[in-house]
Design a protein around this motif. Structure first.
Motif, PDB file in Angstrom:
ATOM      1  N   GLN A 178     -77.563  -0.626  57.905  1.00 33.91           N
ATOM      2  CA  GLN A 178     -77.503   0.527  57.015  1.00 33.91           C
ATOM      3  C   GLN A 178     -78.668   1.441  57.325  1.00 33.91           C
ATOM      4  O   GLN A 178     -79.801   0.991  57.531  1.00 33.91           O
ATOM      5  CB  GLN A 178     -77.561   0.060  55.548  1.00 33.91           C
ATOM      6  N   TRP A 179     -78.340   2.763  57.385  1.00 27.25           N
ATOM      7  CA  TRP A 179     -79.349   3.776  57.697  1.00 27.25           C
ATOM      8  C   TRP A 179     -79.459   4.752  56.542  1.00 27.25           C
ATOM      9  O   TRP A 179     -78.540   4.921  55.745  1.00 27.25           O
ATOM     10  CB  TRP A 179     -78.963   4.555  58.972  1.00 27.25           C
ATOM     11  N   GLY A 180     -80.632   5.406  56.542  1.00 23.42           N
ATOM     12  CA  GLY A 180     -80.829   6.498  55.593  1.00 23.42           C
ATOM     13  C   GLY A 180     -81.348   7.697  56.336  1.00 23.42           C
ATOM     14  O   GLY A 180     -82.323   7.599  57.081  1.00 23.42           O
ATOM     15  N   ILE A 181     -80.660   8.860  56.213  1.00 18.78           N
ATOM     16  CA  ILE A 181     -81.029  10.075  56.935  1.00 18.78           C
ATOM     17  C   ILE A 181     -81.325  11.166  55.919  1.00 18.78           C
ATOM     18  O   ILE A 181     -80.549  11.392  54.990  1.00 18.78           O
ATOM     19  CB  ILE A 181     -79.910  10.518  57.895  1.00 18.78           C
ATOM     20  N   ASP A 182     -82.480  11.836  56.112  1.00 18.47           N
ATOM     21  CA  ASP A 182     -82.887  12.930  55.233  1.00 18.47           C
ATOM     22  C   ASP A 182     -83.298  14.124  56.082  1.00 18.47           C
ATOM     23  O   ASP A 182     -83.875  13.968  57.158  1.00 18.47           O
ATOM     24  CB  ASP A 182     -84.061  12.521  54.342  1.00 18.47           C
ATOM     25  N   LEU A 183     -82.977  15.316  55.556  1.00 20.58           N
ATOM     26  CA  LEU A 183     -83.421  16.564  56.144  1.00 20.58           C
ATOM     27  C   LEU A 183     -84.426  17.212  55.204  1.00 20.58           C
ATOM     28  O   LEU A 183     -84.154  17.353  53.993  1.00 20.58           O
ATOM     29  CB  LEU A 183     -82.234  17.514  56.384  1.00 20.58           C
ATOM     30  N   VAL A 184     -85.586  17.605  55.730  1.00 17.64           N
ATOM     31  CA  VAL A 184     -86.653  18.191  54.928  1.00 17.64           C
ATOM     32  C   VAL A 184     -86.941  19.573  55.481  1.00 17.64           C
ATOM     33  O   VAL A 184     -87.080  19.738  56.691  1.00 17.64           O
ATOM     34  CB  VAL A 184     -87.923  17.315  54.977  1.00 17.64           C
TER      35      VAL A 184
END
Length: 466
Positions: free
Chosen positions: A419-425
């Protein structure tokens, strides 16, 4: 001025080696002594002496003030003390105290200085026509009792032991003993009375030096003043408990058990207090409370017209009972609890939580203390929570909580890269290379972090990064 000087008593010189009598007096801010000589059963003054107390001396005990008065007299009247036998008449055991081997501090220094003179200590004789009263009250787990000793001018003694069959504090028990002694003295025809009590509170309130705080103390003081007004002369003194042992023993005797001593000691049982205290709850006509339907059913057998509510009252009434027109709730393995309305229970909550002896505890402890004090009202816990939330002191001095307001939600992963978590800031201010976004990827299992600065967030750029 000449008229006042003429009215002063005439002083007389003593004869050689004639025994002299010394009277000591002590007040809050001054001490004094009178040196006298007795001839043909008539006491004539020789010298007057007084001293103002300053600083620490005003906080001395009564014994220390009397010894200080005696010491001041020896220094000012050294010629009389050196050539005569001085007889000190006092109701305090000055001789025993000064001769104790374990006396220390300033009393030890004073005892050494006074030891150089021929001083005899004798009890002060009773003043003609004056009755003497000794009272004491005791309150403990076994019960409440009072003891009193009344001495007539001819030294005839009356002793009484009184058992109080109602709940009262130590101060209230002391007042009960004091009032009982005043009533006994009036019944015996005493018109001049000197009362000795070991309760400083009672003595100072009667003398007007202390204020009577609280409804109970005010009512007791009012009752005492009404009885005192019936005497021609009255004086109350505060004495140490060691000087009131007989009255103290009588009070403790009545507070424990007295059936086997009923023939040897005069014992009286008081079922109600001497003053009529205001009740905590008053059910006013036209202002019904939650207790009104239950009281109406228990006293008169009347129920409401609605069957559902009437049945509910019948079921509730099993847990209540009436005594002297007061509603009580039965408790499991405990005493009856007096029922109070919502206004009274809110007052009890505020007093127990933040009153004069408030401890600022939680609602559960406050309700427990109300019930242990003997009161009950349904919904006390809800009222306690509502009132305690508004307590300024609790909010101001409460410890800071570092725990999060919301519980954390853990995210688990069985194996790496499951499981991955991707965020754009962003966007951020433009950096070299015209980049202004950051993409961050975290693996939930290994907590591996990958981040890259981007100039744009198109699908092609994101797919290339992944």
């Amino acid at each position: 001025m000449k008229e006042y000087l003429i009215q002063l008593p005439t002083l007389t010189p003593p004869k050689e080696k004639e025994p002299l009598i010394l009277y000591l007096s002590a007040a809050e801010v001054a001490v004094g002594a009178v040196l006298m000589v007795e001839r043909e059963n008539i006491q004539t003054p020789i010298y007057y002496i007084s001293k103002m107390l300053t600083g620490l001396e005003t906080r001395y005990s009564m014994i220390e003030k009397l010894v200080l008065a005696l010491l001041h007299a020896t220094r000012r009247l050294r010629r009389y003390f050196s050539g005569h036998v001085i007889i000190v008449l006092t109701n305090y055991h000055l001789g025993q105290i000064l001769s104790k081997p374990d006396v220390a501090g300033r009393m030890a220094k004073w005892a050494i200085e006074l030891g150089g003179y021929n001083i005899l200590y004798r009890p002060r004789p009773a003043i003609k026509g004056v009755w003497t009263l000794h009272t004491d009250g005791a309150s403990n787990d076994d019960g409440v009792g009072a003891g009193l000793r009344l001495f007539s001018p001819d030294d005839h003694e009356l002793t009484y032991s009184i058992r109080l069959e109602f709940r009262s504090t130590n101060n209230e028990a002391e007042y009960e003993a004091f009032l009982a002694g005043l009533q006994l003295a009036l019944k015996m025809g005493a018109r001049n009375l000197e009362a000795n009590v070991d309760s400083k509170l009672v003595a100072e309130q009667v003398n007007g030096h202390y204020d009577a705080k609280g409804e109970a103390m005010a009512l007791y003081l009012e009752q005492a003043q009404a009885l005192i007004s019936q005497f021609q002369t009255f004086m109350v003194n505060h004495i140490n408990r060691s000087e009131n042992k007989h009255a103290d023993a009588l009070s403790k005797l009545a507070a424990t058990s007295f059936k086997h001593l009923a023939k040897e000691v005069r014992i009286e049982v008081l079922s109600n207090p001497s003053v009529s205290l205001k009740q905590v709850n008053i059910i006013e006509i036209g202002n019904p409370s939650w207790m009104s339907p239950i009281i109406l059913y228990l006293q008169h057998g009347k129920l409401l017209e609605e069957k559902a509510k009437a049945r509910k009252i019948q079921n509730k009434a099993v847990n209540y009972e009436m005594a002297d027109d007061i509603l009580y709730r039965k408790s499991f393995m405990g005493p009856l609890l007096r029922c109070v309305d919502k206004t009274d229970v809110q007052y009890l909550i505020r007093e127990i939580h933040g009153g004069l002896c408030g401890i600022h505890v939680g609602p559960r402890m406050v309700v427990a203390k109300i019930m242990s004090a003997g009161y009950y009202c349904p919904g006390m816990h809800v009222d306690a929570i509502e009132i305690l939330r508004k307590c300024t002191a609790c909010q101001r001095h409460a410890p800071k909580m570092l725990r999060l307001k919301n519980p954390l939600v853990p995210v688990t992963s069985a194996w790496p890269f499951q499981q991955w978590g991707i965020d754009l800031v962003g966007p951020f201010p433009d950096a070299p290379g015209a980049v202004k976004f950051i993409i961050v990827v975290v693996d939930y299992f290994t907590k591996w972090v990958e981040a890259k600065a981007l100039a744009s967030t198109t699908a092609m750029v994101i797919r290339k990064f992944i």
